[in-house]
Design a protein around this motif. Structure first.
Motif, PDB file in Angstrom:
ATOM      1  N   ASP A   1       0.679  -1.502   0.153  1.00 59.43           N
ATOM      2  CA  ASP A   1      -0.168   0.170   0.029  1.00 59.43           C
ATOM      3  C   ASP A   1       0.802   1.473  -0.055  1.00 59.43           C
ATOM      4  O   ASP A   1       0.550   2.367   0.417  1.00 59.43           O
ATOM      5  CB  ASP A   1      -0.992  -0.017   1.233  1.00 59.43           C
ATOM      6  CG  ASP A   1      -0.160  -0.252   2.380  1.00 59.43           C
ATOM      7  OD1 ASP A   1       1.103  -0.237   2.567  1.00 59.43           O
ATOM      8  OD2 ASP A   1      -0.911  -0.238   3.559  1.00 59.43           O
TER       9      ASP A   1
ATOM     10  N   ARG B   1      -0.370   4.872  -0.935  1.00 56.79           N
ATOM     11  CA  ARG B   1      -1.364   5.216  -0.212  1.00 56.79           C
ATOM     12  C   ARG B   1      -0.863   6.354   0.970  1.00 56.79           C
ATOM     13  O   ARG B   1      -1.734   6.711   1.697  1.00 56.79           O
ATOM     14  CB  ARG B   1      -2.279   4.202   0.399  1.00 56.79           C
ATOM     15  CG  ARG B   1      -3.140   3.441  -0.431  1.00 56.79           C
ATOM     16  CD  ARG B   1      -4.039   2.361   0.109  1.00 56.79           C
ATOM     17  NE  ARG B   1      -4.622   3.046   1.202  1.00 56.79           N
ATOM     18  CZ  ARG B   1      -5.143   2.408   2.302  1.00 56.79           C
ATOM     19  NH1 ARG B   1      -4.702   1.124   2.353  1.00 56.79           N
ATOM     20  NH2 ARG B   1      -6.089   2.855   3.404  1.00 56.79           N
TER      21      ARG B   1
ATOM     22  N   ARG C   1      -3.531   7.348   5.933  1.00 58.69           N
ATOM     23  CA  ARG C   1      -4.743   7.842   6.781  1.00 58.69           C
ATOM     24  C   ARG C   1      -5.906   6.742   6.391  1.00 58.69           C
ATOM     25  O   ARG C   1      -5.933   6.235   5.369  1.00 58.69           O
ATOM     26  CB  ARG C   1      -5.711   9.010   6.211  1.00 58.69           C
ATOM     27  CG  ARG C   1      -6.324   9.332   7.376  1.00 58.69           C
ATOM     28  CD  ARG C   1      -6.815  11.112   7.053  1.00 58.69           C
ATOM     29  NE  ARG C   1      -5.867  12.030   7.522  1.00 58.69           N
ATOM     30  CZ  ARG C   1      -5.527  12.391   8.491  1.00 58.69           C
ATOM     31  NH1 ARG C   1      -6.228  12.230   9.494  1.00 58.69           N
ATOM     32  NH2 ARG C   1      -4.637  13.393   8.559  1.00 58.69           N
ATOM     33  N   LYS C   2      -6.062   6.105   7.751  1.00 59.55           N
ATOM     34  CA  LYS C   2      -7.160   4.806   7.710  1.00 59.55           C
ATOM     35  C   LYS C   2      -8.567   5.204   7.281  1.00 59.55           C
ATOM     36  O   LYS C   2      -8.925   6.451   7.563  1.00 59.55           O
ATOM     37  CB  LYS C   2      -6.969   4.145   8.893  1.00 59.55           C
ATOM     38  CG  LYS C   2      -5.349   3.450   9.115  1.00 59.55           C
ATOM     39  CD  LYS C   2      -5.367   2.622  10.206  1.00 59.55           C
ATOM     40  CE  LYS C   2      -5.553   3.319  11.628  1.00 59.55           C
ATOM     41  NZ  LYS C   2      -4.993   2.396  12.839  1.00 59.55           N
ATOM     42  N   PRO C   3      -9.400   4.381   7.043  1.00 57.88           N
ATOM     43  CA  PRO C   3     -10.836   4.700   6.793  1.00 57.88           C
ATOM     44  C   PRO C   3     -11.610   5.605   7.930  1.00 57.88           C
ATOM     45  O   PRO C   3     -12.465   6.367   7.721  1.00 57.88           O
ATOM     46  CB  PRO C   3     -11.636   3.294   6.353  1.00 57.88           C
ATOM     47  CG  PRO C   3     -10.256   2.604   6.033  1.00 57.88           C
ATOM     48  CD  PRO C   3      -9.072   3.179   6.772  1.00 57.88           C
ATOM     49  N   ASP C   4     -11.355   5.203   9.116  1.00 55.72           N
ATOM     50  CA  ASP C   4     -11.761   5.864  10.247  1.00 55.72           C
ATOM     51  C   ASP C   4     -11.230   7.376  10.478  1.00 55.72           C
ATOM     52  O   ASP C   4     -11.387   7.926  11.657  1.00 55.72           O
ATOM     53  CB  ASP C   4     -11.677   5.069  11.346  1.00 55.72           C
ATOM     54  CG  ASP C   4     -10.127   4.689  11.960  1.00 55.72           C
ATOM     55  OD1 ASP C   4      -9.157   5.383  11.351  1.00 55.72           O
ATOM     56  OD2 ASP C   4     -10.085   4.025  12.926  1.00 55.72           O
ATOM     57  N   GLY C   5     -10.314   7.703   9.739  1.00 57.59           N
ATOM     58  CA  GLY C   5      -9.586   8.865   9.671  1.00 57.59           C
ATOM     59  C   GLY C   5      -8.388   9.032  10.625  1.00 57.59           C
ATOM     60  O   GLY C   5      -7.732  10.060  10.820  1.00 57.59           O
TER      61      GLY C   5
ATOM     62  N   ASP D   1      -2.155   5.561  10.008  1.00 59.76           N
ATOM     63  CA  ASP D   1      -1.770   4.406  10.406  1.00 59.76           C
ATOM     64  C   ASP D   1      -0.098   4.682  11.228  1.00 59.76           C
ATOM     65  O   ASP D   1       0.470   5.774  10.983  1.00 59.76           O
ATOM     66  CB  ASP D   1      -1.310   3.929   9.065  1.00 59.76           C
ATOM     67  CG  ASP D   1      -0.627   2.354   9.076  1.00 59.76           C
ATOM     68  OD1 ASP D   1      -1.437   1.407   8.580  1.00 59.76           O
ATOM     69  OD2 ASP D   1       0.339   2.307   9.379  1.00 59.76           O
TER      70      ASP D   1
END
Length: 216
Positions: free
Chosen positions: A84, A87, A162-166, A169
Motif C-alpha cells: 500500500d 497510499r 490515513r485509515k478509513p476511520d480518519g 497508520d
C-alpha cells in the motif's frame, strides 16, 4: 530527548538542468505524462540551483520511482509488506499545485538519528522546516545517491497513510540500504530500500529528511 549526533557533510545537489536530464534519462517523464521539453523548460527557467526538482506525487507514485534507485549495481525496491506504499500521501503539507516544483534546503536530519517520528515532527516545525514526502526522498536519492549511505539513511514522515476511520497508520516510510536479510533476500544486500518504521520507535541509523520550503 534523545542524544543527537553531528550531521555528515553532504555534497551540493546537481544543477536543476542536470537533475531534469537525469529524470528524463530514467524515463520518469513517461509515467508522469510530462513532455521532456516541459521538464527542461522548468529547470532552465528556475533560478534556484541547490534545490531539489520534484515531480508531484499525483503524477508519479513511489512504487514507480523506487525501482529506478541504484546503489552500485543494485536496483531499488519496496519491501514486500508495503503493498500500500502509494497510499502514503502528503500529511499536513501543502504542495504546490503544479506537476513540477522545487524543494529548497534539503537536509538528511542526521542530528535527529535515534529520535522517533513522534519526537522529530514537532522539532522540525519549531525549526521552520517540514519533513520530506516519500516521493521527494526518492527524487533526492535519484539525483544525489550520496544522500543514502550505510548507517546514514532517513525517514520521510511527511507521507502518512490515513485509515478509513480518519486515524493515521502507525507506520512511517523511510529509505535505507538493505542488509539482505529476511524477505529482502541476500541478492538485495546493499540495495536501496523503501520500507517503514513505527511512529514511536527510534533507530540510530535513521535521520529525518526535511526541507526549508517548496515552491514552483
Amino acid at each position: 530527548m534523545p542524544t543527537s549526533t553531528s550531521p555528515a557533510p553532504m555534497p551540493k545537489l546537481p544543477t536543476l538542468t542536470t537533475q531534469a536530464e537525469h529524470l528524463i534519462a530514467l524515463g520518469v517523464h513517461d509515467p508522469a505524462r510530462l513532455p521532456t521539453h516541459v521538464l527542461r523548460s522548468f529547470a532552465a527557467e528556475s533560478a534556484a540551483d541547490g534545490a531539489l526538482l520534484a515531480v508531484h506525487p499525483d503524477r508519479v507514485p513511489a512504487s514507480a520511482l523506487a525501482p529506478l534507485l541504484r546503489h552500485g549495481d543494485k536496483p531499488g525496491f519496496v519491501v514486500s509488506d508495503m503493498t500500500d506504499v502509494d497510499r502514503f500521501t502528503s500529511c499536513g503539507i501543502d504542495l504546490p499545485d503544479a506537476p513540477l516544483y522545487l524543494a529548497a534546503g534539503i537536509d538528511r536530519g542526521d542530528h535527529m538519528a535515534n529520535w522517533s517520528p513522534e519526537e522529530a515532527l514537532p522539532a522540525l516545525a519549531e525549526q521552520g522546516r517540514t519533513p520530506l514526502l516519500l516521493t521527494e526522498g526518492i527524487h533526492w536519492v535519484l539525483n544525489q545517491p550520496a544522500a543514502l549511505e550505510r548507517n546514514r539513511c532517513f525517514m520521510t514522515i511527511g507521507s502518512r497513510l490515513r485509515k478509513p476511520d480518519g486515524t493515521l497508520d502507525a507506520r512511517t516510510p523511510a529509505l535505507w540500504l538493505s542488509n539482505g536479510t529476511g524477505r529482502d533476500g541476500r541478492e538485495r544486500r546493499g540495495a536501496p530500500k523503501v520500507g517503514w518504521c513505527w511512529w514511536r520507535n527510534r533507530h540510530t541509523w535513521l535521520g529525518f529528511a526535511s526541507t526549508e520550503g517548496r515552491r514552483i
